[in-house]
Design a protein around this motif. Structure first.
Motif, short mmCIF file in Angstrom:
data_model
loop_
_atom_site.label_atom_id
_atom_site.label_comp_id
_atom_site.label_asym_id
_atom_site.label_seq_id
_atom_site.Cartn_x
_atom_site.Cartn_y
_atom_site.Cartn_z
N LYS A 9 45.35 108.43 3.29
CA LYS A 9 44.12 107.47 3.10
C LYS A 9 42.89 107.98 3.67
O LYS A 9 42.31 107.17 3.86
CB LYS A 9 44.96 106.16 3.52
N ALA A 10 42.59 109.05 4.33
CA ALA A 10 41.84 109.48 5.22
C ALA A 10 40.26 109.23 4.66
O ALA A 10 39.73 109.85 3.82
CB ALA A 10 41.79 110.99 5.58
N TYR A 30 42.45 104.70 9.06
CA TYR A 30 41.73 105.22 7.87
C TYR A 30 40.49 104.06 7.44
O TYR A 30 40.73 102.68 8.07
CB TYR A 30 42.62 105.12 6.47
N ASP A 50 42.64 100.47 11.40
CA ASP A 50 41.90 100.85 10.13
C ASP A 50 40.96 99.77 9.91
O ASP A 50 40.91 98.89 10.33
CB ASP A 50 43.14 100.38 8.79
#
Length: 157
Positions: A9-10, A30, A50
């Motif tokens: 999910k970077a 992310y 995130d």
């Protein structure tokens, strides 16, 4: 390089002039945005959740100098190292400083120029030096719940 929590999910956007010291101690979620001129010093762990937005010229430092012995130079007294936790969906405004041991809860907004040295509860809007929660997200300021409006009704001589 700083560690991304889940590389599948970077999504990480880092603008120019960002410096990270001790990058192996930094964990980044992310979809994080790091604006220009940010400095992250991580002699102890720093975790950034995130979807966090980090404004320009923010300093995040998980170490402080010890200074209690007046008969010793400060530079010879070592350091206190404490982890920093920055939750998910946080917006850190320009020129904020986040110090060792700080915990910023999920959904917080940290106002420009604030100095965070303690715990900021989730979904708080925090400002000042030291940073303090001034309201909760989702609750718009009204005449009834702002300090300014409360003092406006006071008699002034």
């Amino acid at each position: 390089m700083a560690t991304l929590k889940d590389r599948s999910k970077a999504k990480l956007c880092v603008l120019p002039d960002v410096t990270i010291h001790y990058p192996t101690n930094v964990q980044i979620g992310y979809n994080v945005f790091v604006n220009r001129g940010v400095q992250i010093d991580a002699p102890s762990s720093i975790c950034i959740g995130d979807g966090t937005l980090i404004g320009p010229h923010v300093v995040i430092n998980s170490g402080n100098h010890r200074f209690d012995a007046p008969d010793l130079w400060i530079r010879n007294q070592g350091h206190d190292l404490r982890p920093i936790i920055i939750g998910s969906d946080v917006w850190i405004g320009a020129n904020v400083t986040i110090l060792a041991g700080a915990i910023v809860g999920d959904g917080c907004v940290i106002g420009a120029g604030a100095v965070v040295s303690g715990k900021i509860p989730a979904n708080s809007v925090a400002t000042g030096i030291p940073a303090r929660a001034v309201r909760r997200r989702g609750r718009r300021p009204t005449a009834e719940n702002t300090e300014e409006s409360n003092t406006a009704h006071m008699d002034h001589d």
